[in-house]
Motif scaffolding. Structure first.
Motif: not given
Ligand code: GTP
Ligand code: MG
Length: 345
Positions: A13, A44, A67, A85, A119-120, A147
Motif C-alpha cells: 500500500s 490502499d 498503490a 488505490d 491500508r495506505g 504503507g
C-alpha cells in the motif's frame, strides 16, 4: 483461455505524504503564521470479485501490485493529494490467504464483494495543525506513515451448484457437453480433462451451474494421476453427481474407489448429497445393466439412475434430481420464485 487456480502476489500500500513546515511571510502583511499543509493518505490495496473471470491467469503475468503514495503537504495550507488505490480483480470464489497458504484473510464468494488487503499510511500533519495559543509558530510536522507490504496467496474455488466426480473415462465431460453449452475436450483415454470446466444447465425453466473436474484414481489423495487438487472446485457444490462407467469391470468397485478418495480429501466432500448414475447404458446389454446396477446399489446403498450421456437416455432425470437438491438448499422453488419475482423490476 488458460486456467490457473493458484497465484502468489506481492502487494504494497502507499506511504502517507509528509506534513509540511511553512510560514506565511509577506511584506506589509502583519499576521503571518504557520501554514504547512498535511500530507495525503497513501492508497490502499483492494481486492474485488468481478464478473466475467473464471481463472487467476492474469496473476501469472502481473505479480506485484503497489498503490500510490500520498502527496506531501505544501505551504499555503495545501494538503497533499491522496494516493490512488491498487485494485486486484479476481473471479468470484477466490480466497485470499497469507503467505503461509493457511491463514485465510478473505473469502470472496459473492459478486462485487471487496476487501482492503493493505491500508495506505496516513499522511503526516503539517505545522499548521500544531499551532495553539501557547505555540504560535510550531516548527514541527509529522512524517507520513509507511504503507504495508505483504505477500498473499490467491486460491480460486469455483462456485458451482453441482459437481461431477468419477474415474477417468467415466463420461463426465461428455455429460457436461450434453447438458450445457460448454465444450470440454472428450476422448477415449484417461485424463482428457486437465482443468475444471463449468457449464450452465437449463431444465424446467430453472438454471444451475455444473462443474466437470479431472478424473480421480485410487491414491489421488497421495498424488496419483492428477491428484485430488481439483477437488477444491467441488467443495462448495451443493450436490455431487457421481458417474460410473457401466462398461467398466465392476461398477461397485469403481464407486468405492472414488468414495475413498472423497473421504481422504476431507472438507466434508463425502458428506455431500450425491446422485449416483451408471453411464454408457447404450453400450450395455440388458443383462449387463442389471448386473452393474445391482453391484452399484450394494456399494452405494442407493438406487442408481441408468443413463447414457451419448444418447441422452436418463439424462433429464439426473438433471431433475440435481436440481431438486440444489433448490432445497436454496430454499423451496416457491420461495426462490417469489424472491426472484420480488427482485425483478
Ligand atoms: N457409448 C458411450 N460412450 C460414452 C458415453 N459417455 C462417454 N462416452 C465415451 O467415453 C469416453 C470418455 O469420455 P469423457 O467424457 O472424455 O470422460 P471423462 O470422464 O471426462 O474422462 P477424464 O476427463 O479423462 O476424466 C469417450 O470416448 C466418450 O465418447 C456414453 O454414454 N456411451
Ligand atoms: Mg473429462
Amino acid at each position: 483461455m488458460k486456467f490457473l487456480d493458484e497465484a502468489k502476489v506481492y502487494i504494497r500500500s502507499g506511504d502517507g505524504g509528509n506534513g509540511c513546515v511553512s510560514f506565511r511571510r509577506e511584506k506589509f502583511i502583519e499576521f503571518g503564521g504557520p501554514n504547512g499543509g498535511d500530507g495525503g493518505k497513501g492508497g490502499d490495496v483492494i481486492v474485488e470479485a468481478v464478473d466475467g473471470l473464471n481463472t487467476l491467469i492474469d496473476y501469472r503475468y502481473q505479480q506485484h501490485f503497489k498503490a500510490k503514495n500520498g502527496g506531501a503537504g505544501m505551504g499555503k495550507d495545501r494538503a497533499g493529494a491522496n494516493g490512488g488505490d491498487a485494485l486486484l480483480k479476481v473471479p468470484v470464489g477466490t480466497q485470499i490467504y497469507e503467505e503461509d497458504g493457511e491463514t485465510l484473510i478473505a473469502d470472496l464468494a459473492e459478486l462485487g464483494q471487496r476487501t482492503v488487503l493493505a491500508r495506505g499510511g496516513n499522511g503526516g500533519f503539517g505545522n499548521a495543525y500544531f499551532k495553539s495559543s501557547t505555540n504560535r509558530a510550531p516548527r514541527r510536522a509529522n512524517p507520513g506513515q509507511p504503507g504495508e507490504e505483504l505477500t498473499i496467496r490467491l486460491r480460486l474455488k469455483l462456485i458451482a451448484d453441482a459437481g461431477i466426480v468419477g474415474l477417468p473415462n467415466a463420461g463426465k465431460s461428455t455429460f457436461l457437453a450434453a447438458v450445457s453449452a460448454a465444450k470440454p475436450k472428450i476422448a477415449d483415454y484417461p485424463f482428457t480433462t486437465l482443468t475444471p470446466q463449468l457449464g450452465v444447465v437449463r431444465i424446467d425453466g430453472r438454471e444451475f451451474v455444473l462443474a466437470d473436474i479431472p478424473g480421480l484414481i485410487e491414491g489421488a489423495h497421495e498424488g496419483a494421476g492428477l491428484g485430488d487438487r481439483f477437488l477444491g472446485h467441488v467443495e462448495r457444490c451443493r450436490v455431487l453427481l457421481h458417474l460410473i462407467d457401466g462398461t467398466g469391470e465392476n461398477a461397485g468397485d469403481a464407486y468405492r474407489t472414488i468414495r475413498a478418495e472423497l473421504a481422504a480429501y476431507g472438507h466434508d466432500l463425502a458428506g455431500k448429497p450425491e446422485i449416483v448414475a451408471l453411464n454408457k447404458a447404450d453400450a450395455l446389454s440388458a443383462e449387463a445393466i442389471k448386473q452393474q446396477t445391482a453391484r452399484l446399489k450394494r456399494a452405494s446403498k442407493k438406487t442408481p439412475l441408468v443413463i447414457s450421456a451419448v444418447s441422452g437416455e436418463g439424462v433429464p432425470d439426473v438433471l431433475r434430481a440435481l436440481l431438486r437438491v440444489i433448490e432445497q438448499a436454496r430454499g423451496t422453488p416457491a420461495e426462490t420464485a417469489a424472491a426472484e419475482a420480488a427482485w425483478r423490476p
